[in-house]
Design an enzyme around this catalytic site. Sequence first.
Site, PDB file in Angstrom:
ATOM      1  N   LYS A 285       0.818  -1.215   0.000  1.00 27.94           N
ATOM      2  CA  LYS A 285       0.000   0.000   0.000  1.00 27.94           C
ATOM      3  C   LYS A 285       0.859   1.275   0.000  1.00 27.94           C
ATOM      4  O   LYS A 285       2.065   1.233   0.273  1.00 27.94           O
ATOM      5  CB  LYS A 285      -0.932  -0.047   1.210  1.00 27.94           C
TER       6      LYS A 285
ATOM      7  N   TYR B 136     -12.550  -1.726  -3.666  1.00 26.32           N
ATOM      8  CA  TYR B 136     -13.014  -1.944  -2.293  1.00 26.32           C
ATOM      9  C   TYR B 136     -14.529  -1.783  -2.158  1.00 26.32           C
ATOM     10  O   TYR B 136     -15.021  -1.511  -1.062  1.00 26.32           O
ATOM     11  CB  TYR B 136     -12.289  -0.988  -1.342  1.00 26.32           C
TER      12      TYR B 136
ATOM     13  N   ASN C 218      -2.194  -0.040   6.671  1.00 24.24           N
ATOM     14  CA  ASN C 218      -1.694  -1.308   7.209  1.00 24.24           C
ATOM     15  C   ASN C 218      -0.755  -2.056   6.259  1.00 24.24           C
ATOM     16  O   ASN C 218      -0.662  -3.274   6.318  1.00 24.24           O
ATOM     17  CB  ASN C 218      -2.859  -2.173   7.705  1.00 24.24           C
TER      18      ASN C 218
ATOM     19  N   HIS D  17      -2.240  -5.565   1.496  1.00 25.83           N
ATOM     20  CA  HIS D  17      -3.547  -6.205   1.362  1.00 25.83           C
ATOM     21  C   HIS D  17      -3.310  -7.677   1.076  1.00 25.83           C
ATOM     22  O   HIS D  17      -2.348  -8.033   0.407  1.00 25.83           O
ATOM     23  CB  HIS D  17      -4.309  -5.569   0.189  1.00 25.83           C
TER      24      HIS D  17
ATOM     25  N   GLU E 166      -9.667 -10.168  -7.707  1.00 25.06           N
ATOM     26  CA  GLU E 166      -8.734  -9.062  -7.467  1.00 25.06           C
ATOM     27  C   GLU E 166      -7.530  -9.131  -8.408  1.00 25.06           C
ATOM     28  O   GLU E 166      -7.100  -8.112  -8.959  1.00 25.06           O
ATOM     29  CB  GLU E 166      -8.284  -9.079  -6.001  1.00 25.06           C
TER      30      GLU E 166
HETATM   31  P1  CMP Z   1      -7.359  -4.734   3.557  1.00 30.89           P
HETATM   32  O1  CMP Z   1      -6.859  -6.086   3.932  1.00 30.89           O
HETATM   33  O2  CMP Z   1      -6.797  -4.117   2.339  1.00 30.89           O
HETATM   34  O3  CMP Z   1      -8.964  -4.799   3.411  1.00 30.89           O
HETATM   35  C1  CMP Z   1      -9.812  -3.734   3.742  1.00 30.89           C
HETATM   36  C2  CMP Z   1      -9.091  -2.551   4.287  1.00 30.89           C
HETATM   37  O4  CMP Z   1      -9.894  -1.604   4.959  1.00 30.89           O
HETATM   38  C3  CMP Z   1      -8.106  -3.005   5.347  1.00 30.89           C
HETATM   39  O5  CMP Z   1      -7.070  -3.738   4.775  1.00 30.89           O
HETATM   40  C4  CMP Z   1      -7.731  -1.674   5.980  1.00 30.89           C
HETATM   41  O6  CMP Z   1      -6.786  -0.958   5.223  1.00 30.89           O
HETATM   42  C5  CMP Z   1      -9.070  -0.928   5.914  1.00 30.89           C
HETATM   43  N1  CMP Z   1      -9.730  -0.959   7.221  1.00 30.89           N
HETATM   44  C6  CMP Z   1     -10.299  -2.016   7.815  1.00 30.89           C
HETATM   45  N2  CMP Z   1     -10.821  -1.659   9.013  1.00 30.89           N
HETATM   46  C7  CMP Z   1     -10.588  -0.323   9.148  1.00 30.89           C
HETATM   47  C8  CMP Z   1     -10.891   0.641  10.147  1.00 30.89           C
HETATM   48  N3  CMP Z   1     -11.560   0.292  11.251  1.00 30.89           N
HETATM   49  N4  CMP Z   1     -10.507   1.903   9.954  1.00 30.89           N
HETATM   50  C9  CMP Z   1      -9.856   2.260   8.823  1.00 30.89           C
HETATM   51  N5  CMP Z   1      -9.535   1.384   7.830  1.00 30.89           N
HETATM   52  C10 CMP Z   1      -9.894   0.118   7.998  1.00 30.89           C
END
Ligand code: CMP
Length: 139
Positions: free
Chosen positions: A11, A51, A114, A117, A128
């Site tokens: 990311k 998303y 984070n 993904h 995806e």
């Molecule tokens: P990802 O695995 O890419 O799938 C969905 C994404 O939404 C997740 O990683 C995070 O980046 C984001 N996400 C999930 N929960 C939250 C949250 N509570 N607040 C902000 N972003 C979130």
Amino acid sequence: MTGNRTFTMIKPEAVAAGSMGKIMDMIIDNGFKVVALKYTRLSRQEAGEFYAVHKERPFYGELVDYMASGPIIAAILEKDNAVAVFRELIGATDPAQAAEGTIRKRFAESKAKNAVHGSDSDANAEIEGSYFFSGRERF
Ligand code: CMP
């Protein structure tokens, strides 16, 4: 074959921090074959489509803005039981909950930023991966 593949993105914050090489090393060192790889950037519209499953969630707008904020690495990865094994390697969504030795523990800033993904099912891994890669871009 599909069951042995997953899809990942490194990311924007992890790319901006220069961590893409270290993250790819962890992925390859853990036995994943890189089937497809691309350095690219999502528009807001594309991030919203990717998303769309989270459209009703309160963090959707923040997630879309963030994912379109800079370049990413997209990849298809292959290994036995790829989806589950890769989710173990990346760790919990929230880095505060992620186990020692996981990618998110080492590189993620927050629940939103984070670092990586990982697909949550074989079906989503195929959807995806196909969002980013044509057949001739897979090796
Ligand atoms: P990802 O695995 O890419 O799938 C969905 C994404 O939404 C997740 O990683 C995070 O980046 C984001 N996400 C999930 N929960 C939250 C949250 N509570 N607040 C902000 N972003 C979130």
